[in-house]
Design a protein around this motif. Sequence first.
Motif, PDB file in Angstrom:
ATOM      1  N   ILE A   1      -6.366   1.051   0.454  1.00  6.64           N
ATOM      2  CA  ILE A   1      -6.376   1.850   1.468  1.00  6.64           C
ATOM      3  C   ILE A   1      -7.583   1.649   2.678  1.00  6.64           C
TER       4      ILE A   1
ATOM      5  N   THR B   1       0.842  -1.273  -0.070  1.00  6.83           N
ATOM      6  CA  THR B   1      -0.142  -0.043   0.030  1.00  6.83           C
ATOM      7  C   THR B   1       0.871   1.232   0.037  1.00  6.83           C
TER       8      THR B   1
ATOM      9  N   SER C   1       2.982   9.053  -6.813  1.00  4.79           N
ATOM     10  CA  SER C   1       3.797  10.386  -6.681  1.00  4.79           C
ATOM     11  C   SER C   1       4.777  10.375  -7.757  1.00  4.79           C
TER      12      SER C   1
ATOM     13  N   LEU D   1       1.108   4.180  -3.280  1.00  8.73           N
ATOM     14  CA  LEU D   1       1.180   5.675  -3.037  1.00  8.73           C
ATOM     15  C   LEU D   1       2.460   6.414  -3.489  1.00  8.73           C
ATOM     16  N   TYR D   2       3.574   5.832  -3.131  1.00  9.18           N
ATOM     17  CA  TYR D   2       4.684   6.463  -3.668  1.00  9.18           C
ATOM     18  C   TYR D   2       4.714   6.277  -5.000  1.00  9.18           C
TER      19      TYR D   2
ATOM     20  N   VAL E   1       6.550  10.195   0.013  1.00  2.00           N
ATOM     21  CA  VAL E   1       6.042  11.039  -0.945  1.00  2.00           C
ATOM     22  C   VAL E   1       6.756  12.278  -1.438  1.00  2.00           C
TER      23      VAL E   1
ATOM     24  N   ALA F   1       4.826   7.500   5.170  1.00  2.00           N
ATOM     25  CA  ALA F   1       4.350   7.710   3.884  1.00  2.00           C
ATOM     26  C   ALA F   1       4.422   9.050   3.248  1.00  2.00           C
ATOM     27  N   CYS F   2       4.231  10.201   4.144  1.00  5.68           N
ATOM     28  CA  CYS F   2       3.985  11.357   3.729  1.00  5.68           C
ATOM     29  C   CYS F   2       5.416  11.954   3.085  1.00  5.68           C
TER      30      CYS F   2
ATOM     31  N   SER G   1      -3.217   4.175  -9.182  1.00  2.00           N
ATOM     32  CA  SER G   1      -4.075   4.841  -8.339  1.00  2.00           C
ATOM     33  C   SER G   1      -5.395   3.946  -8.007  1.00  2.00           C
TER      34      SER G   1
ATOM     35  N   PHE H   1      -4.000   1.477  -5.413  1.00  3.11           N
ATOM     36  CA  PHE H   1      -4.118   1.963  -3.945  1.00  3.11           C
ATOM     37  C   PHE H   1      -5.307   2.170  -3.536  1.00  3.11           C
TER      38      PHE H   1
END
Length: 288
Positions: free
Chosen positions: A196, A44, A52, A48-49, A210, A206-207, A189, A192
């Motif tokens: 999620i 997951t 980005s 997300l990575y 990213v 995660a942030c 996308s 993910f």
Amino acid sequence: MFVFLALPLGLAIGAISGFFGVGGGFLLTPILLLLGYEPSTAITISLLYSMSTSISGAVKHYQQKHILWKPVIILSISGMLSTQIAKPLVLFLESIGYDEIVISLLYVGLLSYFALSMLTEKQSTQESSQLYSISPVRAILIGLAGGFISSVLGVGGGFVMVPLLISVLGLPPRLAVGTSLASIFIIVSTGFFSYIGSVSIPFTLACILVIGAIIGSRIGAGITEFVSNHVIQKLLGTLYIFTLVSVILELFHLPIAGLSILAIYITPLIIFFSYQYRTKKKRLFSSE
């Protein structure tokens, strides 16, 4: 402790992603597994990575006219469909305790094949200004493979699609990279958002990853303009070999050795990127 290393890791993998058009997840997922994260969590975070890195890198490649939009549409639609097949499989494997071994073995098989493909495939002599005859059937099959692998392994699917776009559709590496990144964003996308809802992830980690992804992928995408197609192809094949060795070491419960093998390759590659970015020297080591 790993949170403090997340930004440089995100930058490094992001640069590699933008340069090779691979989303970055195929490196991040095994690293997270080596660090002890559960496969579903690692997948997951990596999806997300990859979202980005792909959108950031794709914008840069669009500016450089390295994207073919017809295959992007075909790859994206077929890839989105196959992501929905993969998620139930991963959750089932996790429920019976076979997720880590199956995912690792799948990595080994795919990395072996694509490393051999990239290191032995003859370079395309076509130029980016030429028109390409794209087989819709072949593009659909590549998209299905990329989407399925994306959702099963938590990768962008680019590490599957880029070598197939080169070897099956005959695209030069720079066009394969740009086209792959544009497709990856849509595919990952879908993957993910399907994960999620049922998997929780460490939000801070995660942030930070990213942020590194967004910055690094634009740098890596820009560097492709100054490196020959031949060099891109051979570097990608070599990257697959080092990643393959790291995954095999993880299967033998040697995570530190696996991380060290990746670091041995990634460190000089990042130095090479830094040199190219600072000097903007056209076609370093060119064989075109």
